[in-house]
Scaffold this motif. Sequence first.
Motif, PDB file in Angstrom:
ATOM      1  N   MET A   1       0.872  -1.105  -0.191  1.00 44.83           N
ATOM      2  CA  MET A   1      -0.155  -0.532   0.058  1.00 44.83           C
ATOM      3  C   MET A   1       0.539   1.046  -0.187  1.00 44.83           C
ATOM      4  N   ILE A   2       0.496   1.707  -1.101  1.00 47.48           N
ATOM      5  CA  ILE A   2       1.490   3.613  -1.079  1.00 47.48           C
ATOM      6  C   ILE A   2       0.400   4.531  -0.009  1.00 47.48           C
ATOM      7  N   TYR A   3       1.631   4.617   1.179  1.00 50.44           N
ATOM      8  CA  TYR A   3       0.760   5.803   1.774  1.00 50.44           C
ATOM      9  C   TYR A   3       2.052   7.249   1.037  1.00 50.44           C
ATOM     10  N   ASP A   4       1.179   8.221   0.796  1.00 49.20           N
ATOM     11  CA  ASP A   4       1.730   9.743   0.546  1.00 49.20           C
ATOM     12  C   ASP A   4       0.552  10.674   1.480  1.00 49.20           C
ATOM     13  N   LEU A   5       1.382  11.527   2.359  1.00 48.00           N
ATOM     14  CA  LEU A   5       0.449  11.901   3.146  1.00 48.00           C
ATOM     15  C   LEU A   5       1.326  14.092   3.798  1.00 48.00           C
ATOM     16  N   HIS A   6       1.620  14.223   2.034  1.00 45.33           N
ATOM     17  CA  HIS A   6       1.684  15.615   2.362  1.00 45.33           C
ATOM     18  C   HIS A   6       1.497  16.054   0.658  1.00 45.33           C
ATOM     19  N   SER A   7       0.912  16.723   0.339  1.00 44.19           N
ATOM     20  CA  SER A   7      -0.040  17.095  -1.063  1.00 44.19           C
ATOM     21  C   SER A   7       0.152  17.946  -0.826  1.00 44.19           C
ATOM     22  N   HIS A   8      -0.410  18.958  -2.463  1.00 44.64           N
ATOM     23  CA  HIS A   8      -1.240  20.389  -2.572  1.00 44.64           C
ATOM     24  C   HIS A   8      -1.796  20.449  -3.689  1.00 44.64           C
ATOM     25  N   THR A   9      -2.916  21.451  -3.304  1.00 39.48           N
ATOM     26  CA  THR A   9      -3.806  21.483  -4.621  1.00 39.48           C
ATOM     27  C   THR A   9      -3.397  23.517  -5.036  1.00 39.48           C
ATOM     28  N   THR A  10      -4.763  23.590  -6.024  1.00 39.83           N
ATOM     29  CA  THR A  10      -4.381  25.035  -6.678  1.00 39.83           C
ATOM     30  C   THR A  10      -5.255  25.485  -5.361  1.00 39.83           C
ATOM     31  N   THR A  11      -5.609  24.406  -4.176  1.00 33.26           N
ATOM     32  CA  THR A  11      -6.204  26.012  -2.858  1.00 33.26           C
ATOM     33  C   THR A  11      -5.065  26.477  -1.912  1.00 33.26           C
ATOM     34  N   SER A  12      -3.689  25.837  -2.914  1.00 29.25           N
ATOM     35  CA  SER A  12      -3.199  26.499  -1.636  1.00 29.25           C
ATOM     36  C   SER A  12      -1.921  26.626  -3.236  1.00 29.25           C
ATOM     37  N   ASP A  13      -1.044  26.814  -2.758  1.00 29.27           N
ATOM     38  CA  ASP A  13       0.013  27.048  -4.299  1.00 29.27           C
ATOM     39  C   ASP A  13       1.010  25.807  -4.954  1.00 29.27           C
ATOM     40  N   GLY A  14      -0.375  24.936  -5.105  1.00 31.92           N
ATOM     41  CA  GLY A  14       0.181  23.698  -6.114  1.00 31.92           C
ATOM     42  C   GLY A  14      -0.661  23.557  -7.286  1.00 31.92           C
ATOM     43  N   SER A  15      -0.517  22.055  -8.413  1.00 30.87           N
ATOM     44  CA  SER A  15      -1.188  23.160  -9.295  1.00 30.87           C
ATOM     45  C   SER A  15      -1.763  21.896 -10.132  1.00 30.87           C
ATOM     46  N   LEU A  16      -2.505  21.533  -9.505  1.00 26.86           N
ATOM     47  CA  LEU A  16      -3.201  20.548  -9.656  1.00 26.86           C
ATOM     48  C   LEU A  16      -4.813  21.070  -8.541  1.00 26.86           C
ATOM     49  N   THR A  17      -5.566  20.944  -9.887  1.00 24.78           N
ATOM     50  CA  THR A  17      -7.284  20.960  -8.784  1.00 24.78           C
ATOM     51  C   THR A  17      -7.118  19.425  -7.509  1.00 24.78           C
ATOM     52  N   PRO A  18      -8.242  20.291  -6.762  1.00 17.52           N
ATOM     53  CA  PRO A  18      -8.367  18.865  -6.276  1.00 17.52           C
ATOM     54  C   PRO A  18      -8.844  17.323  -6.527  1.00 17.52           C
ATOM     55  N   VAL A  19      -9.425  17.783  -7.949  1.00 18.07           N
ATOM     56  CA  VAL A  19      -9.477  17.102  -8.756  1.00 18.07           C
ATOM     57  C   VAL A  19      -8.426  16.290  -9.288  1.00 18.07           C
ATOM     58  N   GLU A  20      -8.360  17.412 -10.017  1.00 17.67           N
ATOM     59  CA  GLU A  20      -7.053  16.756 -10.728  1.00 17.67           C
ATOM     60  C   GLU A  20      -6.145  15.971  -9.709  1.00 17.67           C
ATOM     61  N   LEU A  21      -5.632  16.548  -8.812  1.00 19.53           N
ATOM     62  CA  LEU A  21      -5.121  15.664  -8.083  1.00 19.53           C
ATOM     63  C   LEU A  21      -5.160  14.225  -7.433  1.00 19.53           C
ATOM     64  N   ILE A  22      -6.565  13.737  -6.393  1.00 20.14           N
ATOM     65  CA  ILE A  22      -7.222  12.467  -7.023  1.00 20.14           C
ATOM     66  C   ILE A  22      -7.449  11.583  -8.235  1.00 20.14           C
ATOM     67  N   THR A  23      -7.038  12.328  -9.204  1.00 13.62           N
ATOM     68  CA  THR A  23      -6.906  11.694 -10.081  1.00 13.62           C
ATOM     69  C   THR A  23      -5.149  10.819 -10.864  1.00 13.62           C
ATOM     70  N   ARG A  24      -4.707  12.047 -10.717  1.00 13.71           N
ATOM     71  CA  ARG A  24      -3.144  11.628 -10.336  1.00 13.71           C
ATOM     72  C   ARG A  24      -2.659  10.715  -9.250  1.00 13.71           C
ATOM     73  N   ALA A  25      -3.026  10.619  -7.800  1.00 17.20           N
ATOM     74  CA  ALA A  25      -3.080   9.923  -7.416  1.00 17.20           C
ATOM     75  C   ALA A  25      -3.571   8.249  -7.719  1.00 17.20           C
ATOM     76  N   ASP A  26      -4.553   8.234  -8.072  1.00 23.67           N
ATOM     77  CA  ASP A  26      -4.928   6.827  -8.219  1.00 23.67           C
ATOM     78  C   ASP A  26      -4.279   6.546  -9.399  1.00 23.67           C
ATOM     79  N   VAL A  27      -4.166   7.041 -11.193  1.00 25.88           N
ATOM     80  CA  VAL A  27      -3.354   6.780 -11.528  1.00 25.88           C
ATOM     81  C   VAL A  27      -1.743   5.961 -11.394  1.00 25.88           C
ATOM     82  N   ARG A  28      -1.192   6.802 -10.661  1.00 26.20           N
ATOM     83  CA  ARG A  28      -0.113   6.553  -9.609  1.00 26.20           C
ATOM     84  C   ARG A  28       0.212   4.952  -8.937  1.00 26.20           C
ATOM     85  N   GLN A  29      -1.385   5.047  -8.313  1.00 25.14           N
ATOM     86  CA  GLN A  29      -1.214   3.423  -7.380  1.00 25.14           C
ATOM     87  C   GLN A  29      -0.992   3.729  -6.100  1.00 25.14           C
TER      88      GLN A  29
END
Length: 281
Positions: A1-29
């Motif tokens: 199981m891959i745990y990634d417990l620190h990430s950002h979205t366009t809500t602060s200074d990330g470049s992916l929206t929350p939906v885009e981030l979720i999609t990417r995380a899912d694709v990357r398993q």
Amino acid sequence: MIYDLHSHTTTSDGSLTPVELITRADVRQVGVLAITDHDTVDGLAEAQKEITDKNLKLQLVNGVEISTKWHGFEIHIVGLCIDPNDDVLQSCLDTQLHHREIRAQAMSDKLAKKGFEDVYKDAREMAIGKCVSRTHFAKVLLQRGIVSNFDAAFKKYLGKGKSAYVSPNWMDIETAVKIIHRAGGIAIIAHPIRYDMSNKWLAKLVDEFAEHGGDALEVGLTQISPNQRTHISGLANKYDLYSSQGSDFHAPARWTDLGKSLYLTEQCKPVWQHPKWRFAS
Ligand code: AMP
Ligand code: MN
Ligand code: MN
Ligand code: MN
């Protein structure tokens, strides 16, 4: 199981929206993802809705990364498993965002004296959410050709002690730990190797954090040397703290990605074994 417990979205200074981030995380398993935007929890509901709507296996952890000030250092405290609707947390984050605006205006005034007008105005327009960060400032300076790359903006103008740096009025560590705990969460020192401090200061930081009831250190980072890993997990063990791991993902890049190269060694107590551990829904 891959745990990634620190990430950002366009809500602060990330470049992916929350939906885009979720999609990417899912694709990357990635199996478990915490979204930890700077001083805001605004992206969490949208992210959870995407998971529910698409019936994804991915599990979300509600998080936040709070900026604090400690002896002139800016220390980031990650809160995981928080209730984003906690009223005290929300009002403290509103205050932080207000201090961000004050700092942004002061940085902009310093830049204007150098002949670079209205940087705050452009940064504000670029920021999609309420949180305006130095990342937005660096992007504006880069877009205008004032610096030739993103890092140079920090090296020349925005980094600690540089010509447009303004010391922000962040809350202290004790307050951050308290409000995270009040919101039912787990408090973690983010990226302890990135504060440009001596080992002596780092030991003092962890000592005080533990004294205030802090729970964990981020030990698993995408880029951490074996020596640094040994040092930080040694500190976690000494103070009986849990260990967390996260990519601190902001944008797709060559050297870092969601879930990339994250692991804890056997001597670490994973933060997901903490009694307060829970998923967003
Ligand atoms: P702020 O929260 O407004 O102080 O902005 C800090 C953010 O800028 C960090 O979370 C990073 O995403 C980004 N950053 C990139 N390079 C640097 C750097 N050299 N020093 C500090 N922050 C940096
Ligand atoms: Mn950031
Ligand atoms: Mn940080
Ligand atoms: Mn971060």
